[in-house]
Design a protein around this motif. Structure first.
Motif, PDB file in Angstrom:
ATOM      1  N   ARG A  34       0.842  -1.191   0.000  1.00  0.00           N
ATOM      2  CA  ARG A  34       0.000   0.000   0.000  1.00  0.00           C
ATOM      3  C   ARG A  34       0.880   1.244   0.000  1.00  0.00           C
ATOM      4  O   ARG A  34       2.106   1.152  -0.022  1.00  0.00           O
ATOM      5  N   THR A  35       0.220   2.389   0.088  1.00  0.00           N
ATOM      6  CA  THR A  35       0.907   3.678   0.082  1.00  0.00           C
ATOM      7  C   THR A  35       2.090   3.686   1.051  1.00  0.00           C
ATOM      8  O   THR A  35       3.142   4.245   0.747  1.00  0.00           O
ATOM      9  N   SER A  36       1.941   3.063   2.194  1.00  0.00           N
ATOM     10  CA  SER A  36       3.008   3.067   3.209  1.00  0.00           C
ATOM     11  C   SER A  36       4.250   2.308   2.772  1.00  0.00           C
ATOM     12  O   SER A  36       5.264   2.350   3.463  1.00  0.00           O
ATOM     13  N   ASP A  37       4.163   1.585   1.645  1.00  0.00           N
ATOM     14  CA  ASP A  37       5.319   0.815   1.177  1.00  0.00           C
ATOM     15  C   ASP A  37       6.106   1.534   0.088  1.00  0.00           C
ATOM     16  O   ASP A  37       7.063   0.976  -0.449  1.00  0.00           O
ATOM     17  N   SER A  38       5.721   2.768  -0.229  1.00  0.00           N
ATOM     18  CA  SER A  38       6.491   3.534  -1.215  1.00  0.00           C
ATOM     19  C   SER A  38       7.866   3.842  -0.632  1.00  0.00           C
ATOM     20  O   SER A  38       8.068   3.797   0.599  1.00  0.00           O
ATOM     21  N   ARG A  39       8.805   4.157  -1.488  1.00  0.00           N
ATOM     22  CA  ARG A  39      10.172   4.460  -1.029  1.00  0.00           C
ATOM     23  C   ARG A  39      10.161   5.597   0.004  1.00  0.00           C
ATOM     24  O   ARG A  39      10.836   5.532   1.023  1.00  0.00           O
ATOM     25  N   THR A  40       9.355   6.632  -0.263  1.00  0.00           N
ATOM     26  CA  THR A  40       9.296   7.785   0.647  1.00  0.00           C
ATOM     27  C   THR A  40       8.799   7.371   2.026  1.00  0.00           C
ATOM     28  O   THR A  40       9.350   7.782   3.052  1.00  0.00           O
ATOM     29  N   GLU A  41       7.749   6.564   2.041  1.00  0.00           N
ATOM     30  CA  GLU A  41       7.160   6.178   3.336  1.00  0.00           C
ATOM     31  C   GLU A  41       8.061   5.197   4.092  1.00  0.00           C
ATOM     32  O   GLU A  41       8.150   5.252   5.320  1.00  0.00           O
ATOM     33  N   ILE A  42       8.719   4.313   3.366  1.00  0.00           N
ATOM     34  CA  ILE A  42       9.635   3.383   4.039  1.00  0.00           C
ATOM     35  C   ILE A  42      10.825   4.171   4.613  1.00  0.00           C
ATOM     36  O   ILE A  42      11.290   3.889   5.730  1.00  0.00           O
ATOM     37  N   ALA A  43      11.279   5.188   3.911  1.00  0.00           N
ATOM     38  CA  ALA A  43      12.377   6.013   4.433  1.00  0.00           C
ATOM     39  C   ALA A  43      11.941   6.698   5.737  1.00  0.00           C
ATOM     40  O   ALA A  43      12.718   6.808   6.698  1.00  0.00           O
ATOM     41  N   LYS A  44      10.686   7.119   5.780  1.00  0.00           N
ATOM     42  CA  LYS A  44      10.131   7.754   6.997  1.00  0.00           C
ATOM     43  C   LYS A  44      10.123   6.746   8.148  1.00  0.00           C
ATOM     44  O   LYS A  44      10.508   7.053   9.273  1.00  0.00           O
ATOM     45  N   LYS A  45       9.717   5.554   7.845  1.00  0.00           N
ATOM     46  CA  LYS A  45       9.666   4.506   8.864  1.00  0.00           C
ATOM     47  C   LYS A  45      11.075   4.180   9.376  1.00  0.00           C
ATOM     48  O   LYS A  45      11.278   3.938  10.581  1.00  0.00           O
ATOM     49  N   GLN A  46      12.024   4.195   8.453  1.00  0.00           N
ATOM     50  CA  GLN A  46      13.407   3.869   8.828  1.00  0.00           C
ATOM     51  C   GLN A  46      13.982   4.847   9.837  1.00  0.00           C
ATOM     52  O   GLN A  46      14.848   4.499  10.633  1.00  0.00           O
ATOM     53  N   GLU A  47      13.516   6.101   9.790  1.00  0.00           N
ATOM     54  CA  GLU A  47      14.026   7.097  10.737  1.00  0.00           C
ATOM     55  C   GLU A  47      13.640   6.724  12.159  1.00  0.00           C
ATOM     56  O   GLU A  47      14.286   7.095  13.119  1.00  0.00           O
TER      57      GLU A  47
END
Ligand SMILES: CC(C)(COP(=O)(O)OP(=O)(O)OC[C@H]1O[C@@H](n2cnc3c(N)ncnc32)[C@H](O)[C@@H]1OP(=O)(O)O)[C@@H](O)C(=O)NCCC(=O)NCCS
Length: 152
Positions: A34-47
């Motif tokens: 889903r949307t949360s799996d986009s590169r941008t969102e995964i980068a956010k999660k990684q923080e």
């Protein structure tokens, strides 16, 4: 004589993004991207939880992944997947054990995961490992973006 394969668990980095997405895309209907799996969102999660996104690596090849979260009270588990050719060799269990070890070290007392009701293989796997169903709970959600949906 064939060499024994060496599986190791390591932390995800953004360089792994394409490979992990490829793994998730071939994992079957149990992993909904889903949307949360986009590169941008995964980068956010990684923080936030860089030490809870774990990969299983076998001689440099990605064979499994699990994305964990910790909110200070509960843990959450997303997208556990093992590459189809590498299933039934203990990799899924090893990923869950390492994630659980890390959650416990943070002080986590209980963690959750959402499993589709028709994902019989995953339910069998989790119940085999001792997880309890929460049949008295109804999961609820609200999207905080107009762009929520499947990852293209
Ligand atoms: C669910 C999944 C991660 C399991 O990974 P795996 O590496 O094949 O599982 P393991 O080899 O670690 O299995 C651990 C134990 O569970 C049992 N098990 C695993 N899958 C099983 C199944 N489908 N049916 C019966 N038992 C199963 C194994 O026999 C093993 O038990 P044992 O140690 O007593 O032999 C894998 O099947 C997968 O990637 N599924 C698709 C993605 C998915 O749906 N993920 C869940 C998202 S919520």
């Amino acid at each position: 004589m064939g060499q024994k394969r060496q599986m190791r668990i390591r932390e995800f980095t953004m360089d792994d993004y394409d490979a992990v997405l490829g793994l998730w895309r071939t994992a079957g209907p149990g992993v909904h991207l889903r949307t949360s799996d986009s590169r941008t969102e995964i980068a956010k999660k990684q923080e936030r939880d860089p030490d809870l996104f774990l990969l299983a690596d076998e001689d440099g090849q990605l064979v499994g992944a699990v994305l964990g979260g910790w909110d200070g009270r509960r843990g959450l588990v997303y997208h556990l997947a093992v590459a189809p050719a590498h299933r039934a060799r203990g990799i899924g269990q090893a990923l869950m054990e390492e994630l659980e070890h890390r959650l416990r070290a943070k002080g986590c007392l209980r963690y959750y995961m959402l499993v589709a009701r028709d994902n019989a293989d995953a339910l069998t796997f989790y119940e085999h490992l001792g997880y309890e169903r929460m049949d008295d709970i109804v999961p609820l959600a609200r999207s905080l973006t107009d762009h929520w949906g499947s990852l293209e």
